[in-house]
Scaffold this motif. Structure first.
Motif, short mmCIF file in Angstrom:
data_model
loop_
_atom_site.label_atom_id
_atom_site.label_comp_id
_atom_site.label_asym_id
_atom_site.label_seq_id
_atom_site.Cartn_x
_atom_site.Cartn_y
_atom_site.Cartn_z
N ARG A 55 0.86 -1.27 -0.13
CA ARG A 55 -0.05 -0.05 -0.08
C ARG A 55 0.89 1.42 0.09
O ARG A 55 0.55 2.22 -0.81
CB ARG A 55 -0.90 0.03 0.95
CG ARG A 55 -0.43 -0.13 2.51
CD ARG A 55 -1.44 -1.02 3.38
NE ARG A 55 -1.29 -2.54 3.25
CZ ARG A 55 -2.11 -3.39 3.39
NH1 ARG A 55 -3.35 -3.14 3.64
NH2 ARG A 55 -1.51 -4.47 3.44
N THR A 56 1.81 1.44 0.73
CA THR A 56 2.70 2.40 0.69
C THR A 56 3.47 3.05 -0.62
O THR A 56 3.07 3.99 -1.09
CB THR A 56 3.94 2.52 1.78
OG1 THR A 56 3.33 2.12 2.96
CG2 THR A 56 4.61 3.63 1.92
N ARG A 105 12.06 3.86 1.17
CA ARG A 105 11.72 2.92 2.33
C ARG A 105 13.07 2.21 2.47
O ARG A 105 13.73 1.65 1.64
CB ARG A 105 10.64 2.06 2.13
CG ARG A 105 10.50 1.03 3.11
CD ARG A 105 9.77 0.16 2.94
NE ARG A 105 8.51 0.79 3.61
CZ ARG A 105 7.18 0.34 3.87
NH1 ARG A 105 6.94 -0.89 3.62
NH2 ARG A 105 6.22 1.19 4.55
N HIS A 133 7.83 6.39 10.02
CA HIS A 133 7.00 6.30 9.06
C HIS A 133 5.88 7.35 8.82
O HIS A 133 4.82 7.16 9.34
CB HIS A 133 6.30 4.79 9.03
CG HIS A 133 5.68 4.32 7.82
ND1 HIS A 133 5.47 5.06 6.56
CD2 HIS A 133 4.90 3.03 7.56
CE1 HIS A 133 4.73 4.50 5.66
NE2 HIS A 133 4.39 3.40 6.30
N GLN A 136 2.24 7.35 7.15
CA GLN A 136 1.52 6.31 7.82
C GLN A 136 0.76 7.02 9.05
O GLN A 136 -0.56 6.96 8.99
CB GLN A 136 2.08 5.16 8.30
CG GLN A 136 1.11 4.25 9.00
CD GLN A 136 0.24 3.54 8.02
OE1 GLN A 136 0.56 3.21 6.78
NE2 GLN A 136 -1.18 3.55 8.26
N ARG A 166 7.94 1.42 13.36
CA ARG A 166 8.21 2.85 13.20
C ARG A 166 6.72 3.48 12.83
O ARG A 166 6.91 4.68 13.18
CB ARG A 166 8.81 2.63 11.62
CG ARG A 166 8.11 1.89 10.67
CD ARG A 166 9.04 1.70 9.61
NE ARG A 166 8.63 0.94 8.51
CZ ARG A 166 9.32 0.30 7.56
NH1 ARG A 166 10.51 0.07 7.79
NH2 ARG A 166 8.79 -0.48 6.63
N VAL A 167 5.61 2.83 12.79
CA VAL A 167 4.40 3.31 12.82
C VAL A 167 3.97 3.75 14.05
O VAL A 167 3.22 4.99 14.13
CB VAL A 167 3.22 2.06 12.37
CG1 VAL A 167 1.82 2.94 12.34
CG2 VAL A 167 3.34 1.87 10.82
N ARG A 220 1.09 -4.65 13.51
CA ARG A 220 1.32 -6.08 12.93
C ARG A 220 2.61 -6.42 13.85
O ARG A 220 3.68 -6.01 14.27
CB ARG A 220 1.98 -5.75 11.57
CG ARG A 220 2.13 -7.20 10.79
CD ARG A 220 2.46 -7.14 9.43
NE ARG A 220 3.56 -6.29 8.93
CZ ARG A 220 4.86 -7.00 9.05
NH1 ARG A 220 4.91 -7.96 9.10
NH2 ARG A 220 5.96 -6.10 8.75
N GLN A 222 6.01 -8.23 13.76
CA GLN A 222 6.79 -7.86 12.88
C GLN A 222 7.85 -8.94 12.63
O GLN A 222 8.94 -8.91 13.01
CB GLN A 222 7.61 -6.66 12.52
CG GLN A 222 6.43 -5.55 12.73
CD GLN A 222 7.05 -4.28 12.04
OE1 GLN A 222 8.33 -4.16 11.54
NE2 GLN A 222 6.05 -3.37 11.92
N PRO A 260 -2.54 -0.34 10.26
CA PRO A 260 -1.63 -0.06 9.16
C PRO A 260 -1.83 -0.98 7.97
O PRO A 260 -1.40 -0.50 6.86
CB PRO A 260 -0.56 0.29 9.73
CG PRO A 260 -0.28 -0.54 10.94
CD PRO A 260 -1.46 -0.69 11.55
N GLY A 261 -1.81 -2.32 8.34
CA GLY A 261 -1.68 -3.12 7.24
C GLY A 261 -0.23 -3.42 7.04
O GLY A 261 0.62 -2.57 7.33
N PRO A 262 0.22 -4.37 6.40
CA PRO A 262 -0.75 -5.63 6.18
C PRO A 262 -1.15 -6.30 7.66
O PRO A 262 -0.25 -6.36 8.50
CB PRO A 262 0.07 -6.63 5.45
CG PRO A 262 1.58 -6.27 5.65
CD PRO A 262 1.44 -5.00 6.04
C1 NCD Z 1 3.83 -0.74 7.75
C2 NCD Z 1 5.28 -0.64 7.83
O1 NCD Z 1 5.72 -0.93 6.47
O2 NCD Z 1 6.10 -0.09 8.49
N1 NCD Z 1 3.02 -0.92 6.84
C3 NCD Z 1 2.64 0.03 6.18
O3 NCD Z 1 3.32 0.80 5.52
N2 NCD Z 1 1.30 -0.04 5.76
C4 NCD Z 1 3.54 -1.63 9.11
C5 NCD Z 1 3.90 -3.07 9.15
O4 NCD Z 1 4.63 -3.49 8.02
O5 NCD Z 1 3.66 -3.75 9.88
#
Ligand code: NCD
Length: 304
Positions: A55-56, A105, A133, A136, A166-167, A220, A222, A260-262
């Motif tokens: 998505r990002t 990223r 992030h 986000q 980071r979110v 999520r 991680q 934030p997904g996924p």
């Molecule tokens: C996040 C990320 O990559 O930091 N996802 C995102 O950007 N939608 C969170 C994640 O990967 O869990």
């Protein structure tokens, strides 16, 4: 002087508010049948991704295209990065092709801060390691503001893998500046030491974190950033820390649920919560395109 978006740590509440106001009008464009504006006509946006993303990356690319920019994407697999080219050489190469905005990223915290002084392009951080992030958190704040009418005074609970996220860090900087009360919750092994110093309450369980919350945000787990052993199994994680209908009753009756997904279905959130009427996860995705349009437009016009 060029302007970047490296994190929300550096932005003021006024600057965040200005981005959110701009994003709110961009969202009308995203939802309209004619998604073409001249805001970035003649500009070039390159997304450089060293980590996986759906998505990002796509939302930055669509945001650029909706505003008539030239948009291109490069990822570490399939590029000269896989031949051993350094990050700095890759970025200088992209810069030399006439790039105006470099969205990046990287798995290393601080990577965009390292590149910023070396390139003339505006640098946008799309996630650096476990640091920030910013877009986000901005899309999360836009979504909260739209559903709750405000951010100030709300109780926001963020639960899950706080340590690797980071979110969460960008959301803590942003939400506390905008006057929200933030609590974080999760297994003690996934709570960074001293997180309270960022102005939040921290709990080693989910229940206390989400009591009376207006917003419940799952993070999520991680697995790709963890050394094994921080919690026994994803099944056990869900049992003790997952958000299901029952646990959600602790929050306010009109609380919204975000992620934030996924999402790992049945790990951070139950399927019925993800697909339930309080979930605003799909709207977060729409806000994501709008926020990225706003950020890139404002950067091209001299910053926030
Ligand atoms: C996040 C990320 O990559 O930091 N996802 C995102 O950007 N939608 C969170 C994640 O990967 O869990």
């Amino acid at each position: 002087m060029k302007h970047d978006l490296l994190g929300l740590k550096e932005l003021s509440a006024d600057q965040i508010g200005h981005i959110l106001d701009t994003a709110a009008s961009m969202k009308e464009i995203v939802k309209s049948p004619n998604k073409k504006t001249p805001h970035l006509q003649g500009k070039t946006v390159v997304t450089l991704f060293y980590e996986n993303s759906t998505r990002t990356r796509l939302s930055f690319e669509l945001a650029a295209k909706y505003m008539s920019a030239n948009a291109a994407n490069i990822s570490s697999s399939g590029s000269s990065v896989a031949k051993g080219e350094t990050l700095i050489d890759t970025a200088e190469t992209i810069n030399a092709m006439g790039t105006d905005i470099l969205v990046m990223r990287h798995g290393m915290s601080g990577a965009p801060h390292l590149l910023s002084p070396l390139v003339s392009a505006a640098v946008v951080n799309a996630g650096d390691g476990m640091n920030e992030h910013p877009t986000q958190a901005l899309l999360d704040m836009l979504t909260i503001r739209e559903h709750k009418g405000r951010i100030e005074g709300l109780k926001v609970a963020i639960v899950g893998d706080v340590y690797h996220s980071r979110v969460v860090r960008s959301n803590i900087y942003g939400l506390t500046k905008m006057g929200a009360e933030v609590s974080v919750g999760g297994p003690a092994t996934l709570l960074p030491m001293g997180i309270e110093k960022l102005g939040v309450k921290a709990f080693d369980n989910v229940q206390e974190a989400i009591v009376d919350a207006d917003v419940v945000m799952g993070l999520r787990i991680q697995l790709e950033r963890q050394k094994k052993g921080l919690f026994p199994s994803t099944r056990e994680y869900f049992r003790f820390f997952g958000i299901d209908e029952q646990r959600l009753k602790l929050a306010k009756p009109d609380a919204i649920v975000m992620h934030p997904g996924p999402v790992n279905r049945g790990v951070e959130l139950s399927t019925s919560v993800i697909d339930g009427e309080r979930s605003v996860i799909t709207d977060q995705v729409t806000s994501g395109v709008a926020v990225r349009m706003a950020v890139m437009y404002l950067l091209s016009r001299g910053g926030f």
